[in-house]
Design a protein around this motif. Structure first.
Motif, PDB file in Angstrom:
ATOM      1  N   ALA A 174      52.278  37.577  33.798  1.00  0.00           N
ATOM      2  CA  ALA A 174      51.975  38.636  35.185  1.00  0.00           C
ATOM      3  C   ALA A 174      51.656  37.290  36.309  1.00  0.00           C
ATOM      4  CB  ALA A 174      50.731  39.484  34.808  1.00  0.00           C
ATOM      5  N   ILE A 175      51.409  36.340  37.074  1.00  0.00           N
ATOM      6  CA  ILE A 175      51.418  35.796  37.544  1.00  0.00           C
ATOM      7  C   ILE A 175      52.906  35.186  37.965  1.00  0.00           C
ATOM      8  CG2 ILE A 175      51.171  33.428  38.303  1.00  0.00           C
ATOM      9  CD1 ILE A 175      48.375  35.317  38.895  1.00  0.00           C
ATOM     10  N   LEU A 176      53.621  34.804  36.506  1.00  0.00           N
ATOM     11  CA  LEU A 176      54.770  33.538  37.031  1.00  0.00           C
ATOM     12  C   LEU A 176      55.814  35.223  36.790  1.00  0.00           C
ATOM     13  CD1 LEU A 176      54.667  31.193  33.929  1.00  0.00           C
ATOM     14  CD2 LEU A 176      54.840  30.553  36.453  1.00  0.00           C
ATOM     15  N   ALA A 177      55.577  36.099  36.522  1.00  0.00           N
ATOM     16  CA  ALA A 177      56.686  37.309  37.490  1.00  0.00           C
ATOM     17  C   ALA A 177      56.171  37.211  38.464  1.00  0.00           C
ATOM     18  CB  ALA A 177      56.228  38.330  36.437  1.00  0.00           C
ATOM     19  N   ALA A 178      55.197  37.414  38.967  1.00  0.00           N
ATOM     20  CA  ALA A 178      55.056  38.038  40.140  1.00  0.00           C
ATOM     21  C   ALA A 178      55.532  36.463  41.203  1.00  0.00           C
ATOM     22  CB  ALA A 178      53.508  38.281  40.433  1.00  0.00           C
ATOM     23  N   ALA A 181      40.828  33.618  19.609  1.00  0.00           N
ATOM     24  CA  ALA A 181      42.385  34.362  19.634  1.00  0.00           C
ATOM     25  C   ALA A 181      42.623  35.030  21.217  1.00  0.00           C
ATOM     26  CB  ALA A 181      42.406  34.844  18.807  1.00  0.00           C
ATOM     27  N   SER A 182      42.043  36.391  20.948  1.00  0.00           N
ATOM     28  CA  SER A 182      41.597  37.450  22.381  1.00  0.00           C
ATOM     29  C   SER A 182      41.481  36.564  24.072  1.00  0.00           C
ATOM     30  CB  SER A 182      40.575  38.433  22.023  1.00  0.00           C
ATOM     31  OG  SER A 182      40.177  39.697  23.714  1.00  0.00           O
ATOM     32  N   GLU A 183      41.168  35.459  24.142  1.00  0.00           N
ATOM     33  CA  GLU A 183      40.793  35.272  25.737  1.00  0.00           C
ATOM     34  C   GLU A 183      42.092  34.344  25.279  1.00  0.00           C
ATOM     35  OE1 GLU A 183      37.133  32.778  24.841  1.00  0.00           O
ATOM     36  OE2 GLU A 183      35.991  34.708  25.562  1.00  0.00           O
ATOM     37  N   ARG A 184      42.817  33.163  24.689  1.00  0.00           N
ATOM     38  CA  ARG A 184      44.037  33.118  24.819  1.00  0.00           C
ATOM     39  C   ARG A 184      44.180  34.283  24.423  1.00  0.00           C
ATOM     40  NH1 ARG A 184      43.428  30.528  20.353  1.00  0.00           N
ATOM     41  NH2 ARG A 184      43.993  31.261  18.973  1.00  0.00           N
ATOM     42  N   ALA A 185      44.870  35.094  24.328  1.00  0.00           N
ATOM     43  CA  ALA A 185      46.263  36.267  24.130  1.00  0.00           C
ATOM     44  C   ALA A 185      45.946  36.998  26.290  1.00  0.00           C
ATOM     45  CB  ALA A 185      45.553  37.987  23.676  1.00  0.00           C
ATOM     46  N   LYS A 186      44.552  37.011  26.964  1.00  0.00           N
ATOM     47  CA  LYS A 186      44.415  37.694  27.387  1.00  0.00           C
ATOM     48  C   LYS A 186      44.982  35.814  28.578  1.00  0.00           C
ATOM     49  CE  LYS A 186      40.030  40.678  26.778  1.00  0.00           C
ATOM     50  NZ  LYS A 186      39.343  40.434  26.920  1.00  0.00           N
ATOM     51  N   ALA A 187      44.840  34.888  28.421  1.00  0.00           N
ATOM     52  CA  ALA A 187      44.522  33.863  29.969  1.00  0.00           C
ATOM     53  C   ALA A 187      46.437  34.257  29.878  1.00  0.00           C
ATOM     54  CB  ALA A 187      44.420  33.438  29.331  1.00  0.00           C
ATOM     55  N   ILE A 196      47.557  42.881  39.159  1.00  0.00           N
ATOM     56  CA  ILE A 196      47.556  42.593  38.351  1.00  0.00           C
ATOM     57  C   ILE A 196      46.006  42.458  37.997  1.00  0.00           C
ATOM     58  CG2 ILE A 196      47.133  40.143  37.655  1.00  0.00           C
ATOM     59  CD1 ILE A 196      49.547  38.892  38.185  1.00  0.00           C
ATOM     60  N   ALA A 197      45.637  42.342  36.764  1.00  0.00           N
ATOM     61  CA  ALA A 197      43.979  42.579  36.111  1.00  0.00           C
ATOM     62  C   ALA A 197      43.971  41.133  36.042  1.00  0.00           C
ATOM     63  CB  ALA A 197      43.556  44.157  35.236  1.00  0.00           C
ATOM     64  N   ALA A 198      42.466  42.065  36.825  1.00  0.00           N
ATOM     65  CA  ALA A 198      41.349  39.764  36.951  1.00  0.00           C
ATOM     66  C   ALA A 198      39.864  40.556  36.954  1.00  0.00           C
ATOM     67  CB  ALA A 198      42.486  39.153  37.265  1.00  0.00           C
ATOM     68  N   SER A 199      40.172  39.300  36.674  1.00  0.00           N
ATOM     69  CA  SER A 199      38.021  39.016  36.972  1.00  0.00           C
ATOM     70  C   SER A 199      37.474  37.635  36.758  1.00  0.00           C
ATOM     71  CB  SER A 199      37.217  39.870  35.548  1.00  0.00           C
ATOM     72  OG  SER A 199      37.478  39.899  34.840  1.00  0.00           O
TER      73      SER A 199
END
Length: 212
Positions: free
Chosen positions: A62-66, A50-56, A82-85
């Motif tokens: 954020a990508i769509l907004a940018a 659930a956490s990974e899904r929420a982060k994705a 945008i924070a990413a790894s």
């Protein structure tokens, strides 16, 4: 069955029951611990998913907004914020590499040199970097840059072959380019669009496309 046999059987059964209860009192905590561990592991696994899904989802939003920002400089700034790894960083750097600037080359270089990323990210960055090179880069250097891209089984092999054919044309190696383009016409992995481009180039160079 005699009364004596019946009594012995009852006593034996009672002894077995007492031993069983004693074992449960002695070792029952192990079974309880195992159940707790299984339930805990399942709960943690669901929480992690659930956490990974929420982060994705947050990353995608954020990508769509940018990408919805019309001003190029503001859009780039939004993407850079945008924070990413890991693979998300690769996606961001590919989105940032939209032109032939040094900034784009740097973003692509980060992807190409990151051995932890899957080949489809790294090879796409290598291919884009090769396409961005100017006349100062020699044909041998381009061939070296695309060496891992055009090996059998690589995800963008045929696109790498097309890029090499164009580089060979630009370097004056017409025969080598024609040979590579002809090979693309009969390559099972080449798309219809790529074959059409190869065919058009062959005709423009005065050659005759071989039947695929």
């Amino acid at each position: 069955m005699s009364d004596t046999d019946s009594f012995i059987e009852e006593v034996t059964e009672e002894v077995r029951r007492d031993k069983l209860y004693a074992m449960m009192r002695r070792y029952g905590w192990i079974a309880v611990l195992a159940v707790v561990a299984v339930v805990g592991a399942a709960a943690y696994n669901e929480w992690r998913k659930a956490s990974e899904r929420a982060k994705a989802e947050a990353f995608g939003d954020a990508i769509l907004a940018a990408e919805g920002i019309s001003e190029p400089e503001q859009r780039i700034a939004a993407l850079q914020g945008i924070a990413a790894s890991g693979e998300q960083s690769a996606v961001l750097n590919l989105l940032l590499a939209t032109d032939t600037s040094d900034q784009s080359a740097e973003a692509l270089g980060k992807i190409a040199s990151d051995a932890s990323l899957p080949d489809h990210f790294r090879h796409l960055a290598m291919l884009r970097l090769a396409q961005m090179q100017n006349e100062a880069v020699t044909l041998d250097e381009l061939r070296g840059m695309l060496a891992s891209v055009v090996v059998a089984g690589a995800p963008y092999r045929v696109l790498g072959e097309e890029a090499l054919a164009i580089a060979e044309l630009q370097a004056g190696e017409k025969d080598a380019a024609l040979t590579r383009l002809q090979a693309l016409l009969i390559d099972d992995e080449a798309s219809g669009a790529l074959r059409r481009r190869a065919s058009q180039l062959i005709v423009a160079l005065g050659g005759t496309p071989e039947a695929s």
